[in-house]
Design a protein around this motif. Structure first.
Motif, PDB file in Angstrom:
ATOM      1  N   ASP A  39       0.841  -1.195   0.000  1.00 13.53           N
ATOM      2  CA  ASP A  39       0.000   0.000   0.000  1.00 13.53           C
ATOM      3  C   ASP A  39       0.880   1.250   0.000  1.00 13.53           C
ATOM      4  O   ASP A  39       1.997   1.242   0.531  1.00 13.53           O
ATOM      5  CB  ASP A  39      -0.897  -0.014   1.251  1.00 13.53           C
ATOM      6  N   SER A  40       0.350   2.317  -0.617  1.00 13.79           N
ATOM      7  CA  SER A  40       1.055   3.599  -0.558  1.00 13.79           C
ATOM      8  C   SER A  40       0.015   4.688  -0.388  1.00 13.79           C
ATOM      9  O   SER A  40      -1.082   4.591  -0.931  1.00 13.79           O
ATOM     10  CB  SER A  40       1.870   3.830  -1.834  1.00 13.79           C
ATOM     11  N   THR A  85      -3.178  14.220  -4.390  1.00 13.45           N
ATOM     12  CA  THR A  85      -2.873  15.148  -5.477  1.00 13.45           C
ATOM     13  C   THR A  85      -1.975  16.269  -4.948  1.00 13.45           C
ATOM     14  O   THR A  85      -0.995  16.648  -5.584  1.00 13.45           O
ATOM     15  CB  THR A  85      -4.175  15.745  -6.038  1.00 13.45           C
ATOM     16  N   ARG A 132     -11.872  10.147   5.897  1.00 11.87           N
ATOM     17  CA  ARG A 132     -11.697  11.568   5.618  1.00 11.87           C
ATOM     18  C   ARG A 132     -12.272  12.368   6.777  1.00 11.87           C
ATOM     19  O   ARG A 132     -13.274  11.981   7.368  1.00 11.87           O
ATOM     20  CB  ARG A 132     -12.451  11.961   4.337  1.00 11.87           C
ATOM     21  N   ARG A 174     -11.484  10.812  -6.680  1.00 14.59           N
ATOM     22  CA  ARG A 174     -11.890  11.759  -5.654  1.00 14.59           C
ATOM     23  C   ARG A 174     -12.995  12.643  -6.194  1.00 14.59           C
ATOM     24  O   ARG A 174     -12.847  13.250  -7.243  1.00 14.59           O
ATOM     25  CB  ARG A 174     -10.653  12.589  -5.319  1.00 14.59           C
TER      26      ARG A 174
HETATM   27  C1  WTA Z   1      -7.304   8.617  -0.207  1.00 15.72           C
HETATM   28  C2  WTA Z   1      -4.560   9.908  -5.013  1.00 15.72           C
HETATM   29  C3  WTA Z   1      -6.345   5.073   2.175  1.00 15.72           C
HETATM   30  C4  WTA Z   1      -7.164   9.580   0.965  1.00 15.72           C
HETATM   31  C5  WTA Z   1      -3.059   9.591  -5.053  1.00 15.72           C
HETATM   32  C6  WTA Z   1      -6.522  10.789   0.320  1.00 15.72           C
HETATM   33  C7  WTA Z   1      -5.997   6.643   0.540  1.00 15.72           C
HETATM   34  C8  WTA Z   1      -7.168  10.798  -1.045  1.00 15.72           C
HETATM   35  C9  WTA Z   1      -4.782   6.011   0.159  1.00 15.72           C
HETATM   36  C10 WTA Z   1      -6.305  11.469  -2.088  1.00 15.72           C
HETATM   37  C11 WTA Z   1      -4.400   4.826   0.871  1.00 15.72           C
HETATM   38  C12 WTA Z   1      -5.074   7.759  -1.081  1.00 15.72           C
HETATM   39  N1  WTA Z   1      -5.218   4.400   1.858  1.00 15.72           N
HETATM   40  N2  WTA Z   1      -6.758   6.170   1.542  1.00 15.72           N
HETATM   41  N3  WTA Z   1      -3.301   4.151   0.565  1.00 15.72           N
HETATM   42  N4  WTA Z   1      -4.243   6.729  -0.852  1.00 15.72           N
HETATM   43  N5  WTA Z   1      -6.135   7.708  -0.259  1.00 15.72           N
HETATM   44  O1  WTA Z   1      -5.881  13.336  -4.397  1.00 15.72           O
HETATM   45  O2  WTA Z   1      -8.433   9.909   1.474  1.00 15.72           O
HETATM   46  O3  WTA Z   1      -6.974  11.534  -5.786  1.00 15.72           O
HETATM   47  O4  WTA Z   1      -6.765  11.987   1.025  1.00 15.72           O
HETATM   48  O5  WTA Z   1      -4.730  11.228  -4.690  1.00 15.72           O
HETATM   49  O6  WTA Z   1      -7.333   9.416  -1.379  1.00 15.72           O
HETATM   50  O7  WTA Z   1      -6.861  11.304  -3.355  1.00 15.72           O
HETATM   51  P1  WTA Z   1      -6.152  11.901  -4.632  1.00 15.72           P
END
Ligand code: WTA
Length: 573
Positions: free
Chosen positions: A354-355, A359, A455, A466
């Motif tokens: 997991d990572s 954005t 969140r 998102r």
């Molecule tokens: C969620 C995507 C749980 C989180 C790269 C974050 C995650 C939002 C994870 C950002 C993870 C991203 N585990 N939740 N490994 N990775 N999120 O901006 O709520 O599209 O704030 O970026 O996705 O979404 P964005």
């Protein structure tokens, strides 16, 4: 419950000693991997493509494998230099200059990558748009950023309201039989005719590179700006986290309309000089496993929803494919369920890493490194060079095992530099001096692993995408039958969350399945398919604060059968 961890497999990884790297790390050291360290001349596209094309040992290596149901092509680094130089010349001839915003609105195709990197070569700021966006969503983004040009296709150009966008000077269309009139230019023909020699535009480390629009809980999507020097983190996380080595074949399944599809679908792999696979078209287990097999993919970066869909396709499907080259799997975008990690371990014989990032952070921040023991369900630990913490609502650091606001000490190379035209929104991330507050809640355990909880705001993450409830609500109330609308994320076993709308109809309208479908299609056609509510409840009234704001918190409580509290004394929150 007994916690089952997954130990690292061993092997020769790019990050051997996490603890040591964390103590000693300095981002300035990473600069030594780039030619701008010597020359002082900066451009992301040079470091990602040209540098390899000028290297006799690398120029004939495949940079891009592209396939979909109709096309099957490959391009070496030398080919990529040629095609991106041509694209850059097309833009230059059209008068695009450093700092201009050039949007790319096309389905995945080799031309998308030529256009994106070509625009970067002339110093433009690129704005990738997901192909599912409809007119309203396209207009908001082009208007906010005052885009000067857009590269799109015959199929999609109808969704670009050119006459309503005074700043838009050129509309490049990739396709056959494009008629050049007004602002329209035939991208394919210009690309064919353009010279292969281009003088790249050198920029400053802090000059704009890319603008990704993303959603918050209030207001329209915000333009998150990243700069060229973000490459330090793209490169370094490519090494440490994706564990990229020069002979890897790497596949990131994300679309470049989203940040994962650029940071890790363009920049990280090519900065590291690896072969990058792009698969166009739709998801199917056969197409995806077929892609892994066809290219002998070694490193695979995907997302929980896709992995859950592969899991639900049954373990028999995977047996028809030879995935023996695969050595490293990663996931991002939404919570990765422990069940999926365990399933992956059984079916692929590999751990899924997991990572976590956003954005706004521009690149991976917290992750399970190849050399770390994986605790399924945990996002892992911060990368060296990033300091994370859990803060209470006053900005104080909380001890282990206490839930709070996931935050990072500022700053890091791929950190956003602004929200386009909206300083107030940008400042909103930094209410506690010295910290970036993510909007996610999490806790840290006694071993330093981070665990995602949800969140803090109302942002919805559906299938890893998102979505801001405000944007959907605004579209819903444009429908003639809709008086009021409130939108929430409803937990879903496959998509993580789905979009659920609560709607109060205007006088004279009756609830019916046809009307609900009509409202759904209205959002789909106005914004984008993935923003259309999958479920809709019609109510006589929606819960509101005294000032008239719809209380999503109460809608969520309705949905989840939770106590709503005393609604007679509702205050603004
Ligand atoms: C969620 C995507 C749980 C989180 C790269 C974050 C995650 C939002 C994870 C950002 C993870 C991203 N585990 N939740 N490994 N990775 N999120 O901006 O709520 O599209 O704030 O970026 O996705 O979404 P964005």
């Amino acid at each position: 419950m007994e916690m089952q961890t997954l130990s690292p497999k061993g092997g020769d990884h790019n990050l051997k000693d996490y603890e040591k790297a964390t103590q000693q790390f300095d981002w300035a050291e990473v600069e030594k991997n780039f030619s701008f360290y010597e020359t002082g001349k900066v451009n992301m596209a040079y470091e990602a493509i040209d540098r390899h094309a000028e290297n006799a040992d690398k120029k004939d290596q495949v940079a891009l494998y592209y396939s979909d149901d109709h096309r099957d092509e490959s391009y070496t680094f030398a080919d990529m230099k040629k095609m991106t130089d041509k694209a850059a010349n097309v833009f230059k001839e059209a008068g695009i200059e450093k700092g201009d915003r050039v949007f790319i609105f096309m389905p995945r195709s080799p031309e998308l990558y030529f256009a994106a990197l070509g625009a970067i070569k002339v110093g433009a700021i690129i704005g990738p748009l997901f192909e599912a966006f409809m007119e309203g969503a396209v207009k908001d983004r082009l208007q906010n950023s005052e885009a000067k040009a857009i590269v799109t296709t015959n199929d999609l150009v109808g969704r670009v309201p050119v006459s309503e966008l005074p700043a838009l000077e050129q509309v490049f269309i990739q396709g056959d039989d494009v008629k050049e009139e007004g602002k329209t230019l035939d991208f394919k023909t210009h690309l064919e005719r353009a010279s292969e020699n281009h003088d790249i535009t050198w920029v400053d480390r802090e000059d704009g590179l890319i603008l990704h629009y993303t959603s918050g809980s209030t207001g329209m999507p915000k333009g998150v700006l990243h700069v060229h020097v973000a490459m330090l983190q793209h490169y370094q996380t490519g090494k440490w986290v994706l564990d990229l080595k020069e002979d890897d074949v790497y596949w990131c399944t994300a679309d470049p309309g989203w940040v994962t599809g650029t940071s890790y679908g363009i920049f990280a792999p090519w900065l590291n000089g690896v072969t990058n696979v792009v698969r166009g078209g739709r998801f199917s287990p056969e197409a995806w496993y077929g892609t892994l097999e066809k290219y002998n993919v070694t490193v695979w970066y995907s997302a929980p929803t896709a992995l859950r869909m592969l899991a639900s396709a049954g373990d028999d499907v995977v047996k028809n494919y030879d995935l023996s080259n695969l050595r490293h799997i990663l996931s991002v975008g939404e919570p990765l369920n422990p069940e999926v990690v365990r399933w992956g371990h059984e079916v692929y014989g590999l751990r899924i890493h997991d990572s976590w990032w956003m954005t706004e952070t521009g690149a991976i921040m917290i992750t399970n490194f190849p050399t770390l023991t994986v605790k399924p369900g945990s996002m892992g630990k911060p990368i060296p060079g990033v300091e994370a913490a859990i803060l209470d609502d006053q900005g104080n650091e909380l001890p282990p095992n206490r839930m709070g606001n996931l935050a990072m000490k500022t700053s890091w190379p791929s950190m956003m530099r602004s929200i386009w035209n909206n300083e107030e929104k940008y400042n909103g991330y930094f209410e506690f001096p010295g910290w970036y507050v993510s909007g996610d809640s999490a806790y840290k355990d006694e071993d330093g692993y981070y665990w995602f909880q949800g969140r803090v705001d109302d942002v919805i993450v559906t299938s890893g995408e998102r979505v801001g409830p405000f944007e959907v609500e605004s579209k819903l109330v444009e429908h003639p039958a809709v008086g009021e609308a409130g939108v929430i994320g409803k937990p879903d076993p496959v998509r993580g969350e789905i979009i659920k709308a609560f709607v109060a109809l205007k006088e004279g309208y009756e609830e019916s399945d046809e009307l609900k479908e009509d409202i759904r299609v209205f959002v789909k056609n106005g914004l984008a398919a993935h923003t259309a509510p999958r479920e809709m409840d019609i109510r006589d009234q929606l819960p509101k604060t005294r000032s008239g704001k719809i209380m999503r918190r109460v809608l969520k409580a309705w949905e989840l059968d939770l106590p709503t509290g005393d609604l007679s004394t509702m205050d603004d929150d």
